[in-house]
Design a protein around this motif. Structure first.
Motif, PDB file in Angstrom:
ATOM      1  N   PRO A 261       0.592  -1.366  -0.135  1.00  0.00           N
ATOM      2  CA  PRO A 261       0.088  -0.086   0.205  1.00  0.00           C
ATOM      3  C   PRO A 261       0.451   1.000  -0.509  1.00  0.00           C
ATOM      4  CG  PRO A 261       0.033  -1.059   2.385  1.00  0.00           C
ATOM      5  CD  PRO A 261       0.743  -2.077   1.554  1.00  0.00           C
ATOM      6  N   ALA A 262       2.243   1.112   0.114  1.00  0.00           N
ATOM      7  CA  ALA A 262       3.169   2.643   0.565  1.00  0.00           C
ATOM      8  C   ALA A 262       3.074   3.234  -0.804  1.00  0.00           C
ATOM      9  CB  ALA A 262       4.405   1.893   0.903  1.00  0.00           C
ATOM     10  N   TYR A 263       2.557   1.800  -1.999  1.00  0.00           N
ATOM     11  CA  TYR A 263       3.127   2.738  -3.576  1.00  0.00           C
ATOM     12  C   TYR A 263       1.394   4.091  -3.783  1.00  0.00           C
ATOM     13  CZ  TYR A 263       7.051  -0.410  -4.566  1.00  0.00           C
ATOM     14  OH  TYR A 263       8.165  -1.104  -4.801  1.00  0.00           O
ATOM     15  N   ASP A 264       0.580   3.389  -3.297  1.00  0.00           N
ATOM     16  CA  ASP A 264      -1.411   4.308  -3.382  1.00  0.00           C
ATOM     17  C   ASP A 264      -0.665   5.078  -2.706  1.00  0.00           C
ATOM     18  OD1 ASP A 264      -1.794   2.429  -4.745  1.00  0.00           O
ATOM     19  OD2 ASP A 264      -2.943   0.800  -3.167  1.00  0.00           O
ATOM     20  N   TRP A 265       0.384   5.225  -0.900  1.00  0.00           N
ATOM     21  CA  TRP A 265       0.360   6.593  -0.050  1.00  0.00           C
ATOM     22  C   TRP A 265       1.657   7.504  -1.373  1.00  0.00           C
ATOM     23  CZ3 TRP A 265       1.269   3.072   4.244  1.00  0.00           C
ATOM     24  CH2 TRP A 265       0.367   2.667   4.598  1.00  0.00           C
ATOM     25  N   GLY A 266       2.008   7.135  -2.555  1.00  0.00           N
ATOM     26  CA  GLY A 266       2.367   8.645  -3.070  1.00  0.00           C
ATOM     27  C   GLY A 266       3.994   7.491  -3.085  1.00  0.00           C
ATOM     28  N   ASN A 267       4.649   6.672  -2.440  1.00  0.00           N
ATOM     29  CA  ASN A 267       6.216   6.474  -2.462  1.00  0.00           C
ATOM     30  C   ASN A 267       6.602   5.907  -3.684  1.00  0.00           C
ATOM     31  OD1 ASN A 267       6.411   6.617   0.435  1.00  0.00           O
ATOM     32  ND2 ASN A 267       7.907   4.579   0.004  1.00  0.00           N
ATOM     33  N   ARG A 268       7.688   6.504  -4.481  1.00  0.00           N
ATOM     34  CA  ARG A 268       8.128   5.276  -5.739  1.00  0.00           C
ATOM     35  C   ARG A 268       8.800   4.602  -5.308  1.00  0.00           C
ATOM     36  NH1 ARG A 268      11.044  10.384  -7.883  1.00  0.00           N
ATOM     37  NH2 ARG A 268      11.796   9.001 -10.026  1.00  0.00           N
ATOM     38  N   ARG A 269      10.228   4.294  -4.235  1.00  0.00           N
ATOM     39  CA  ARG A 269      10.435   3.204  -4.182  1.00  0.00           C
ATOM     40  C   ARG A 269       9.620   2.035  -2.971  1.00  0.00           C
ATOM     41  NH1 ARG A 269      16.319   3.884  -5.737  1.00  0.00           N
ATOM     42  NH2 ARG A 269      16.925   2.480  -4.408  1.00  0.00           N
ATOM     43  N   LEU A 270      10.229   1.482  -2.536  1.00  0.00           N
ATOM     44  CA  LEU A 270      10.223   0.246  -1.305  1.00  0.00           C
ATOM     45  C   LEU A 270      11.017  -0.811  -0.743  1.00  0.00           C
ATOM     46  CD1 LEU A 270       6.974  -0.324   0.402  1.00  0.00           C
ATOM     47  CD2 LEU A 270       7.472  -2.569  -0.877  1.00  0.00           C
ATOM     48  N   SER A 271      11.485  -0.327   0.213  1.00  0.00           N
ATOM     49  CA  SER A 271      11.852  -0.895   0.906  1.00  0.00           C
ATOM     50  C   SER A 271      12.504  -0.805   2.474  1.00  0.00           C
ATOM     51  CB  SER A 271      13.723  -1.530   0.622  1.00  0.00           C
ATOM     52  OG  SER A 271      14.204  -2.669   1.101  1.00  0.00           O
ATOM     53  N   CYS A 272      13.406  -0.090   2.750  1.00  0.00           N
ATOM     54  CA  CYS A 272      13.797   0.799   4.180  1.00  0.00           C
ATOM     55  C   CYS A 272      12.526   1.792   4.530  1.00  0.00           C
ATOM     56  CB  CYS A 272      14.942   1.543   3.668  1.00  0.00           C
ATOM     57  SG  CYS A 272      16.297   0.057   4.623  1.00  0.00           S
ATOM     58  N   VAL A 273      12.158   1.844   4.945  1.00  0.00           N
ATOM     59  CA  VAL A 273      11.214   3.015   4.942  1.00  0.00           C
ATOM     60  C   VAL A 273      11.860   4.208   4.505  1.00  0.00           C
ATOM     61  CG1 VAL A 273       9.638   4.393   6.497  1.00  0.00           C
ATOM     62  CG2 VAL A 273       9.656   2.518   6.647  1.00  0.00           C
ATOM     63  N   PHE A 274      13.749   4.378   5.312  1.00  0.00           N
ATOM     64  CA  PHE A 274      14.045   5.527   4.879  1.00  0.00           C
ATOM     65  C   PHE A 274      15.431   5.452   3.988  1.00  0.00           C
ATOM     66  CE2 PHE A 274      11.488   6.375   9.080  1.00  0.00           C
ATOM     67  CZ  PHE A 274      10.698   7.792   8.256  1.00  0.00           C
ATOM     68  N   CYS A 275      15.286   5.560   3.198  1.00  0.00           N
ATOM     69  CA  CYS A 275      16.782   5.175   2.357  1.00  0.00           C
ATOM     70  C   CYS A 275      17.500   5.734   1.892  1.00  0.00           C
ATOM     71  CB  CYS A 275      15.845   3.813   1.230  1.00  0.00           C
ATOM     72  SG  CYS A 275      17.719   3.468   0.004  1.00  0.00           S
ATOM     73  N   VAL A 276      18.433   6.272   1.966  1.00  0.00           N
ATOM     74  CA  VAL A 276      19.505   7.575   1.476  1.00  0.00           C
ATOM     75  C   VAL A 276      19.411   7.545  -0.406  1.00  0.00           C
ATOM     76  CG1 VAL A 276      21.501   7.257   3.503  1.00  0.00           C
ATOM     77  CG2 VAL A 276      21.744   5.788   1.332  1.00  0.00           C
ATOM     78  N   LEU A 277      18.630   6.370  -0.751  1.00  0.00           N
ATOM     79  CA  LEU A 277      18.725   7.090  -1.966  1.00  0.00           C
ATOM     80  C   LEU A 277      16.894   6.755  -2.432  1.00  0.00           C
ATOM     81  CD1 LEU A 277      20.717   3.521  -3.369  1.00  0.00           C
ATOM     82  CD2 LEU A 277      21.685   6.420  -3.090  1.00  0.00           C
ATOM     83  N   GLY A 278      16.455   7.202  -1.614  1.00  0.00           N
ATOM     84  CA  GLY A 278      14.611   7.404  -1.263  1.00  0.00           C
ATOM     85  C   GLY A 278      14.858   9.208  -1.950  1.00  0.00           C
ATOM     86  N   CYS A 279      13.977   9.673  -2.712  1.00  0.00           N
ATOM     87  CA  CYS A 279      13.577  10.568  -2.719  1.00  0.00           C
ATOM     88  C   CYS A 279      13.072  11.462  -1.958  1.00  0.00           C
ATOM     89  CB  CYS A 279      12.221  10.179  -4.034  1.00  0.00           C
ATOM     90  SG  CYS A 279      10.401  10.138  -4.297  1.00  0.00           S
ATOM     91  N   ASN A 280      12.891  12.185  -1.929  1.00  0.00           N
ATOM     92  CA  ASN A 280      12.256  13.681  -0.634  1.00  0.00           C
ATOM     93  C   ASN A 280      10.972  12.998  -0.071  1.00  0.00           C
ATOM     94  OD1 ASN A 280      14.805  14.027  -0.849  1.00  0.00           O
ATOM     95  ND2 ASN A 280      14.606  16.433  -1.076  1.00  0.00           N
ATOM     96  N   SER A 281       9.922  12.946  -0.817  1.00  0.00           N
ATOM     97  CA  SER A 281       8.712  12.517  -1.160  1.00  0.00           C
ATOM     98  C   SER A 281       8.585  11.617  -0.308  1.00  0.00           C
ATOM     99  CB  SER A 281       7.720  12.695  -1.965  1.00  0.00           C
ATOM    100  OG  SER A 281       8.504  12.195  -3.539  1.00  0.00           O
ATOM    101  N   ASP A 282       9.264  10.400  -0.908  1.00  0.00           N
ATOM    102  CA  ASP A 282       8.816   8.795   0.104  1.00  0.00           C
ATOM    103  C   ASP A 282       9.808   9.484   1.408  1.00  0.00           C
ATOM    104  OD1 ASP A 282       8.926   8.151  -2.908  1.00  0.00           O
ATOM    105  OD2 ASP A 282       9.915   6.898  -2.913  1.00  0.00           O
ATOM    106  N   LEU A 283      11.065  10.232   2.237  1.00  0.00           N
ATOM    107  CA  LEU A 283      11.195  10.323   3.204  1.00  0.00           C
ATOM    108  C   LEU A 283      10.493  11.079   3.768  1.00  0.00           C
ATOM    109  CD1 LEU A 283      14.652  11.260   2.478  1.00  0.00           C
ATOM    110  CD2 LEU A 283      13.569   9.181   3.363  1.00  0.00           C
ATOM    111  N   VAL A 284       9.486  12.068   3.413  1.00  0.00           N
ATOM    112  CA  VAL A 284       8.482  12.673   4.215  1.00  0.00           C
ATOM    113  C   VAL A 284       7.518  11.347   4.473  1.00  0.00           C
ATOM    114  CG1 VAL A 284       6.751  14.904   4.188  1.00  0.00           C
ATOM    115  CG2 VAL A 284       9.508  15.049   3.494  1.00  0.00           C
ATOM    116  N   ASN A 285       6.984  10.814   3.504  1.00  0.00           N
ATOM    117  CA  ASN A 285       5.903  10.219   3.680  1.00  0.00           C
ATOM    118  C   ASN A 285       6.313   9.026   4.663  1.00  0.00           C
ATOM    119  OD1 ASN A 285       3.170   9.024   3.096  1.00  0.00           O
ATOM    120  ND2 ASN A 285       4.156   7.333   1.463  1.00  0.00           N
ATOM    121  N   GLY A 286       7.253   8.410   4.397  1.00  0.00           N
ATOM    122  CA  GLY A 286       7.960   7.460   5.471  1.00  0.00           C
ATOM    123  C   GLY A 286       7.678   8.452   6.634  1.00  0.00           C
TER     124      GLY A 286
END
Length: 364
Positions: A261-286
């Motif tokens: 469901p994290a993708y429906d919440w707006g995430n582009r990637r999924l693994s660690c909730v906070f990945c150093v390679l994740g985009c900023n919006s993914d991190l804020v979403n987490g």
């Protein structure tokens, strides 16, 4: 005239001995890793069906994310058509508290619904990611201070290298994913017994060229010489390397397998909730969905003295999440298929939801 004696001559001033420069410690010789002579330089084939037939084990690494899910569906479909499904193993590297809740269970469900006979979970022993960052910081601090002393400098002013993982130092992947998965390879080879040759493992990884410049440069098929030895030859296959986001979502829709469901919440990637390679919006979403984990990252930031991500601290991520909560209210889960609809349209999503519910009995 009185002759001068030795005692009447001015004393000769002996210049002080120069300070000896500190002798730098000899660096420890790096251990040279040798690759067994039986390990080939290149694969004998890059044809998917030939690789599956030739392998003793086909190991699919599943993070529970959309790419590994689409890869799982694709590889299993080919293995079934060849009558080789008995060779397939799905492995999930459990990251503990730092991965999205329910990821491990979802990866297992996806494998079961796809018909894979074997699902394995591996996990790094000892400390989790945040604890490893703190341990790494301690070691880097000791090293920097010792080097400062050797230069004759105040160790209190030593510059300590960042302890967090980064795109240039992805030690986290080696520690908590690659290493534990290789222990699975050892077990799988032992199960085969005596073959009279090295076992052949085909490892399937869901990396795509579209994700980054670095991943675009990866070969679609190559020998994993680091994981290979005298008892096994590991061939890395990236089945969806050339796929677009649209192709990935079309495969998920075709398979009818549930996605996170994290993708429906707006995430582009999924693994660690906070990945150093994740985009900023993914991190804020987490930070909005898992605030207690974000707080733990912020505490580690303080302990190690550097931001979680270069130019973006976890404290700032938490602040942005708080602003969104105040302006938009608590985030509610969007309807299933929200992320998919962006790429393949609402009609295809409607069919996906109906088929998923009818075939698997899952609530759409």
């Amino acid at each position: 005239m009185q002759t001068a004696t030795l005692f009447d001559l001015p004393a000769i001033q002996t210049p002080p001995a120069p300070l000896e420069a500190p002798v730098p410690a000899k660096p420890k010789p790096k251990r040279r890793r040798t690759v067994h002579a039986s390990v080939p330089l290149t694969p004998w084939t890059t044809v998917p069906d030939e690789m599956i037939r030739d392998a003793d084990w086909v190991v699919i690494s599943s993070s529970g994310g959309k790419d590994s899910q689409a890869m799982l569906s694709y590889v299993v479909r080919r293995a079934k058509a060849l009558g080789m499904l008995h060779k397939v193993v799905v492995v999930h590297a459990d990251l503990g508290r730092v991965e999205w809740e329910g990821t491990r269970e979802l990866a297992e469900l996806q494998a079961a619904l796809a018909g894979v006979p074997r699902f394995e979970v591996v996990q790094a022993k000892g400390a989790d990611l945040l604890e490893r960052v703190e341990i790494r910081y301690g070691k880097l601090k000791v090293k920097a201070e010792e080097e400062a002393r050797q230069r004759g400098e105040d160790p209190a002013t030593a510059e300590i290298a960042p302890a967090w993982p980064s795109s240039a130092a992805r030690w986290c992947t080696a520690d908590v994913k690659r290493g534990p998965i290789r222990t699975l390879y050892t077990r799988l080879v032992a199960e085969l017994g005596t073959l009279g040759r090295p076992a052949r493992i085909l490892e399937c990884i869901g990396q795509r060229a579209a994700e980054s410049i670095q991943r675009a440069q990866l070969a679609k098929v190559e020998i994993n010489r680091g994981a290979s030895n005298g008892k096994r030859t590991v061939t890395t296959w990236r089945p969806i390397h050339s796929w677009s986001d649209r192709t990935v979502w079309r495969e998920i829709a075709r398979s009818r397998l549930p996605y996170h469901p994290a993708y429906d919440w707006g995430n582009r990637r999924l693994s660690c909730v906070f990945c150093v390679l994740g985009c900023n919006s993914d991190l804020v979403n987490g930070a909005r969905r898992v605030p207690e984990l974000a707080a733990a990252y912020a505490r580690t930031e303080v302990k190690v003295g550097t931001d979680f991500k270069k130019g973006l601290s976890m404290a700032e991520i938490i602040r942005r999440a708080r602003v969104l909560e105040e302006t938009e209210g608590p985030a509610a889960r969007p309807p299933i298929g929200t992320a998919m609809a962006v790429h393949i349209g609402t009609a295809a999503v409607a069919r996906y939801r109906i088929r998923q519910s009818a075939v698997y009995g899952l609530v759409a």
